[in-house]
Write a protein that holds these residues in place. Structure first.
Motif, mmCIF file in Angstrom:
data_model
loop_
_atom_site.group_PDB
_atom_site.id
_atom_site.type_symbol
_atom_site.label_atom_id
_atom_site.label_comp_id
_atom_site.label_asym_id
_atom_site.label_seq_id
_atom_site.Cartn_x
_atom_site.Cartn_y
_atom_site.Cartn_z
ATOM 1 N N ALA A 167 -124.406 16.879 -11.463
ATOM 2 C CA ALA A 167 -124.477 17.703 -10.260
ATOM 3 C C ALA A 167 -125.555 18.779 -10.365
ATOM 4 O O ALA A 167 -126.158 19.178 -9.358
ATOM 5 C CB ALA A 167 -123.115 18.348 -9.998
ATOM 6 N N TYR B 182 -125.940 7.765 -2.180
ATOM 7 C CA TYR B 182 -124.801 8.674 -2.295
ATOM 8 C C TYR B 182 -123.570 7.888 -2.746
ATOM 9 O O TYR B 182 -123.463 6.671 -2.523
ATOM 10 C CB TYR B 182 -124.506 9.339 -0.953
ATOM 11 N N ILE C 198 -123.873 8.076 -12.704
ATOM 12 C CA ILE C 198 -123.652 9.222 -11.814
ATOM 13 C C ILE C 198 -124.597 10.344 -12.224
ATOM 14 O O ILE C 198 -124.686 10.701 -13.400
ATOM 15 C CB ILE C 198 -122.194 9.713 -11.902
ATOM 16 N N ASN D 7 -121.458 15.723 -1.115
ATOM 17 C CA ASN D 7 -121.517 14.350 -1.590
ATOM 18 C C ASN D 7 -121.987 14.340 -3.030
ATOM 19 O O ASN D 7 -122.353 15.393 -3.578
ATOM 20 C CB ASN D 7 -122.458 13.515 -0.699
ATOM 21 N N ARG D 8 -122.007 13.170 -3.657
ATOM 22 C CA ARG D 8 -122.533 13.006 -5.004
ATOM 23 C C ARG D 8 -123.633 11.952 -4.972
ATOM 24 O O ARG D 8 -123.624 11.048 -4.144
ATOM 25 C CB ARG D 8 -121.434 12.545 -5.976
#
Length: 256
Positions: free
Chosen positions: A211, A193, A208, A107-108
């Protein structure tokens, strides 16, 4: 009533009502799943039921709460966690069937705001997010226990933003509760998420998270030693199958 019966009764009354008793009589799998899996896991359960299998009964909550239920003796069949640490915890306790643990989704992490708030928020070192909050609040799943909160805290710490943000945080029981704070206007921003943001029309993604700012988001699933349903292993394998992962991909998850 012995301890196991008491836990089963409490779980049934608190999460599922009469559906648990029916599922138990049919030996349908009881799945404890991370709150962020609500729509996708229900869709997977529906697909499994269309194959003439008993539809799994699913309890959604924070992975931390579910892991504690398992440690306390909850008679469930499968556990799907939003991070590896809580699965590690119950594995160390000897509560999962060896060889059944597998990472199956990614997921992000995103920052959400009201759908009416069109301002973007840069998630990077030196970000003005604290100033942009003003007197508003930042909703997060408990950053000391719940996976989404821990990922968010790790990212803010790595980016040097946590000291300014920590006093503005409103702690939620799970990631969906954090989302609800933003939906209701009780918090200006929320850490959730990407799949949670996608599930709501009342919020939009304002930023966002990089990562590399937090540990990889991986969802492991495993069969529990307390399992009694003969369909539990079949459903676990379905979740890991190409068809099963395609269901989760439709909801924005990254199959692993």
């Amino acid at each position: 009533m012995n301890r196991r019966d008491f836990l089963w009764s409490a779980l049934a009354a608190g999460a599922f009502g009469g559906g648990i008793a029916q599922a138990q009589s049919r030996k349908a799998p009881l799945v404890l799943a991370a709150a962020s899996l609500q729509e996708s896991m229900n869709a997977a359960a529906d697909a499994w039921a269309r194959k003439d299998n008993p539809r799994p009964v699913i309890s959604f909550a924070a992975s931390s709460a579910l892991a504690r239920q398992i440690a306390a003796g909850a008679p469930a069949d499968l556990f799907a966690s939003a991070d590896e640490e809580w699965m590690d915890d119950i594995q160390r306790r000897g509560l999962i069937v060896p060889g059944t643990r597998a990472d199956f989704l990614g997921n992000r992490l995103v920052l959400v705001a009201s759908a009416l708030d069109m301002k973007g928020v840069p998630i990077q070192r030196g970000s003005p997010i604290a100033a942009m909050l003003g007197s508003g609040r930042l909703a997060m799943a408990d950053p000391d226990a719940v996976p989404a909160g821990r990922y968010g805290k790790a990212a803010f710490e790595r980016l040097g933003l946590w000291p300014a943000l920590a006093p503005k945080v409103v702690r939620a029981e799970n990631v969906r509760a954090a989302l609800a704070f933003v939906e209701r206007g009780a918090a200006k921003y929320g850490v959730v998420y990407a799949t949670d943001a996608r599930a709501s029309r009342k919020v939009r993604v304002a930023g966002i998270f990089p990562a590399n700012s937090h540990p990889p988001i991986r969802y492991p699933v495993a069969r529990l030693k307390a399992s009694t349903s003969p369909d539990a292993e079949g459903f676990r394998q379905f979740l890991l199958s190409r068809d099963g992962k395609a269901i989760f991909a439709r909801f924005g998850f990254t199959p692993l």
